[in-house]
Each structure stands twice: as structure tokens, then as C-alpha cells.
Design a protein around this motif. Structure first.
Motif: not given
Ligand code: GDP
Ligand code: MG
Lengths: 310, 147
Positions: A54-61
């Protein structure tokens, strides 16, 4: 599902697509009917799994990937999975928050899903939702899951191309290694490359990859750097996803991956159905009586299970 | 077939940047067993309707502080109608002057919750309304022999 609805679904009518996903997520007779009607229209989409802590930036990517594919004129479906709270059965699904650039574009369809937690249910529901998007003509289907928990990891691993996202600055721990999800990565991304410690994270991942014995002609996952919030490195990542797809195609591995997925799905459905059928014939009091016997140490769980199955 | 969890879109239209209230409500609804699609601040009517459509929600919950409801609510309702989402339960909370409440209800908002409303009451209201809607739909299906 009547032919008219199937035609609308295949034309990408968002209302029909949305309802179909709800139905397959719910499961049961209606879900089967939908899958039966659309299954032969699937198999065109490139399914890309995106997983990581969580929070690694998956959705943003995912938002950035989708923008790239849209520039090429490809239609993009997104399934974003977040965990259901085991306490309340509810969930907060917040991935859309990072995907607002995609709003107003009818060539993009975003659907949030909660894990819900039924036995084997998540993987089946996700895979069926992907089928709906595939049949609806989305050429790229991105599936975001949290890289923890066997179900979520399996879903990501069942894609054609699996991307594992890592972020630096979580101390010495490399989450992807800790969670044992290095093995499923076709592309490794160290996002938040604007933070310190990027090179240390990359080095740790590279070293881990080097430990893996390599067969000739084997795909070696690239370790890439991105800054999802600015889009830096994303074009390169998309190019690598393309290279991976080309590699799969050149080696007839698209079909192999698909078969592996269908085998897993088949086993899962059989397990679930057997369980459901078995328990349908058993009333609750019988199970309660067995629990009592187990608690009284008159029987162990294996013997009790045997009396149910046998 | 068992009912699915109630799906709620929580959005904050308007230009003010605070979403603390919306987040509190989102968490409370999750704790009440609902699936909350949280889209955050500065949502345009088009974005809200599009998310409601794709997510196939039962409920759209709007949080508003800026007093922009007079301008924004009718546009949101119009967008939802245009997408044939007339059946979605509409609720809103935040700062809406008492004098405006009848007009907001008239627009189709079944629940209008002022700043003092407990989150439990909001969850209970939604649960009750959705149970009614689902019950009514089940009856229609039975009558038309689709069940
Ligand atoms: N500094 C920085 N922040 C990022 C980057 N990518 C994502 N974020 C932020 O990290 C947070 C979590 O991102 P999100 O995409 O929701 O992560 P997810 O939980 O893996 O889906 C958000 O506040 C993002 O804006 C990046 O490359 N650099
Ligand atoms: Mg996310």
C-alpha cells in the motif's frame, strides 16, 4: 443475458458494463449466464497486473499508464481492488482518487472492487470482471491489487504481464522481497524515484534477481525507476510492458499464461462448487453437532470432515 | 441470492479543499458494512455521475461546505438523470441552510444531514432506504416472473 444486452456490452455501453460487473461480482446464476454469453468474445485484451505494498504509488501509476495507452488510441479498462474490513464487511475504495485525469474519457472504464472475502470469491470475481471489460472491447485491462495476501497476489500473477511496484525509503526492508512477490514480477518498478535511497532499492532488487537461476531465453525483469506524480519514467515502463508482450507472443507464451489462468480458475470453481453443493445437503445443526463432538474431543476435525464428505 | 454490500459513492463537489467531514462519513459507512467509493474533493457534476455509473452504486452521498449546493446540486441531479441513474439514493451533508432544505429535498435528495447528525444515523438511514428499494425491486421481479 439477451442478445441485445450482449451487443450493448460489446459496444462498451457503460451502464451495461457496470451492471454486468456487479452481477459477476455477486456470483450465482445471473453471473453464469453473463459469462456464458460473453466468454467467446474475450481473449483480445492485454491484461496487466499491478501489485505492491500500500502507498507505493500503484494507483497513480495506473493513471499514468492509462493516459499513455489513451494517447495511442487504445481503450483502457481498470479494476482496482482494495481490502474489505474483516470486522465490518465494509471497505473504503480510494483508488479512483488518483485516477481523476481519466475522468470524462469514454475510452476509459474504472471499477473499484472490495475483496469481500468469500472463499475463492475474489479471484473469480476479479477474473470475471476482467472478462466483462475484455468483451466490452477494452484492449488494455489494468488490474491493481495490494501485494499481500495470497488471493491478491494470485490475481496479479494471473495477468499476461505482472508489474510489481516498490517504493524506496521504507528502511532496509524491500517489501516485494519480504512479501515473496519478486517471483511473479515481469517488470519491477521502483516508484517515488524522487525520494532518497532509490539506488539502494534498485541495487537490492537487482541483486535479488541475480540470485534467480536463468534459463536460456528466459525473460529477465527490468528494474525501472518512475515518478508517478510527474510521469517521469512512465513512457519507458510502458515500452517495457510492450516488450514483455512481444516476448510472450514470440514464444507462444500468451496462450501458456492463459492456460495457466484457466486451469487455476477451473480448480477454484470446482472447489467452490463442490463445497457449496456439499454444504447445501447438510443442515447447520449437523455441523454444530460435529463441532460439539470435536470440542468434546470425541472426534478430531479430520474425522468430522470425513463424516461430511464420505 | 444474498444481497451485496451497499455501495456508496462519497464525493465532495465544489471548490473548497476540506474533506475531513466526508472522510469521517466514509469511514463510518465502511464500519457499517458498506463499500465506499471515495473520490475526494473538487468533483464536478460530470465526474460524480461518471463514477456513480461505472461503480454501479446504490447511493451517492455528497458533502458540501461552500454553499455551492444551489448551483451544483441541480447540475449533479441532471447529470445522473442523463445517465439514467434516477434510481440511485441521493443524500447530502454539510452546511445547508434550513431555508434551502425543502428545495434540496424537492430535487431528489432523500436525506439531508446537518453538521450535528451522528454518523450512525446516516448509516441507519441509508440502510433503511436501500432495504426498501431492494424490497420493492424484488416485488417487481416476482410480479413480472423474472425472479
Ligand atoms: N513523491 C512521490 N509521491 C508519489 C509518487 N507516486 C505516488 N505518490 C503519492 O503516494 C501516495 C500513494 O499513492 P497511490 O497511488 O494511492 O498508492 P497505492 O496505494 O500503491 O495505490 C499518494 O499521495 C501519491 O500522490 C511519486 O513518484 N513520488
Ligand atoms: Mg491504490
Amino acid at each position: 443475458m439477451n442478445p441485445e444486452a450482449v451487443a450493448q456490452l460489446r459496444a462498451g455501453n457503460p451502464r451495461v458494463v457496470a451492471r454486468a460487473i456487479s452481477a459477476v461480482e455477486r456470483g450465482g446464476a445471473e453471473a453464469r449466464e453473463i459469462i456464458a454469453a460473453i466468454f467467446r468474445h474475450t481473449g483480445r485484451a492485454h491484461i496487466i497486473g499491478v501489485t505492491g505494498a500500500p502507498g507505493t504509488g500503484k494507483s497513480t501509476l495506473v493513471n499514468e499508464f492509462a493516459k499513455h495507452y489513451r494517447q495511442r488510441g487504445q481503450r483502457v479498462g481498470i479494476v482496482a481492488v482494495d481490502p474489505t474490513s474483516p470486522f465490518s464487511g465494509g471497505a473504503i475504495l480510494g483508488d479512483r482518487l488518483r485516477m481523476q485525469d481519466l475522468s470524462g474519457d469514454s475510452g476509459v472504464f474504472i471499477r473499484s472492487m472490495a475483496t469481500r472475502g468469500a472463499f475463492g470469491g475474489l479471484a473469480a470475481a476479479t477474473s470475471d470482471a476482467v472478462k466483462v471489460l475484455d468483451a466490452a472491447g477494452f484492449e488494455i485491462v489494468l488490474v491493481e491489487t495490494v501485494g499481500a495476501g495470497q488471493n491478491e497476489v494470485e490475481i496479479a500473477a494471473n495477468a499476461h504481464t505482472t508489474i510489481v511496484v516498490e517504493a524506496p525509503g521504507m528502511g532496509d526492508d524491500i517489501q516485494a522481497i519480504k512479501a515473496g512477490i519478486m517471483e511473479i514480477a515481469d517488470v519491477l518498478i521502483v516508484n517515488k524515484a524522487d525520494h532518497d535511497e532509490v539506488s539502494a532499492t534498485i541495487a537490492a532488487l537487482e541483486m535479488n534477481l541475480n540470485l534467480k537461476p536463468k534459463a536460456e531465453n528466459d525473460w529477465r525483469p527490468p528494474v525501472l525507476k518512475t515518478i508517478a506524480t510527474t510521469g517521469e519514467g512512465v513512457a519507458d515502463a510502458v515500452a517495457w510492458i510492450g516488450k514483455h508482450r512481444a516476448y510472450l507472443e514470440a514464444n507462444n507464451l500468451m496462450q501458456a499464461r492463459e492456460r495457466a489462468r484457466f486451469r487455476a480458475e477451473l480448480e477454484m470453481v470446482v472447489q467452490r462448487e463442490m463445497m457449496a453443493r456439499l454444504l447445501r445437503g447438510v443442515n447447520g445443526t449437523k455441523i454444530e453437532r460435529l463441532v460439539e463432538q470435536i470440542a468434546a474431543r470425541k472426534m478430531d476435525v479430520y474425522q468430522a470432515a470425513e463424516t461430511l464428505i464420505g | 441470492m444474498a444481497d451485496r454490500p451497499i455501495r456508496v459513492l462519497v464525493a465532495k463537489p465544489g471548490l473548497d479543499g476540506h474533506d475531513r467531514g466526508a472522510k469521517v462519513v466514509a469511514r463510518a459507512l465502511r464500519d457499517a458494512g458498506m463499500e465506499v467509493i471515495y473520490t475526494g474533493i473538487r468533483q464536478t457534476p460530470e465526474m460524480i455521475a461518471e463514477a456513480a455509473l461505472q461503480e454501479d452504486v446504490d447511493v451517492v452521498g455528497l458533502s458540501i461546505l461552500s454553499g455551492a449546493h444551489r448551483d451544483l446540486f441541480p447540475r449533479i441531479v441532471a447529470q445522473l438523470k442523463q445517465k439514467q441513474l434516477d434510481d440511485v439514493l441521493l443524500v447530502c451533508g454539510g452546511i445547508i441552510p434550513d431555508d434551502d432544505i425543502p428545495a434540496v429535498k424537492q430535487m431528489g435528495f432523500a436525506g439531508v444531514f446537518g453538521p450535528g447528525t451522528s454518523t450512525q444515523d446516516i448509516a441507519a438511514f441509508i440502510r433503511e432506504q436501500i432495504a426498501q428499494k431492494r424490497g420493492a425491486r424484488a416485488v417487481i421481479r416476482l410480479r413480472s416472473g423474472q425472479a
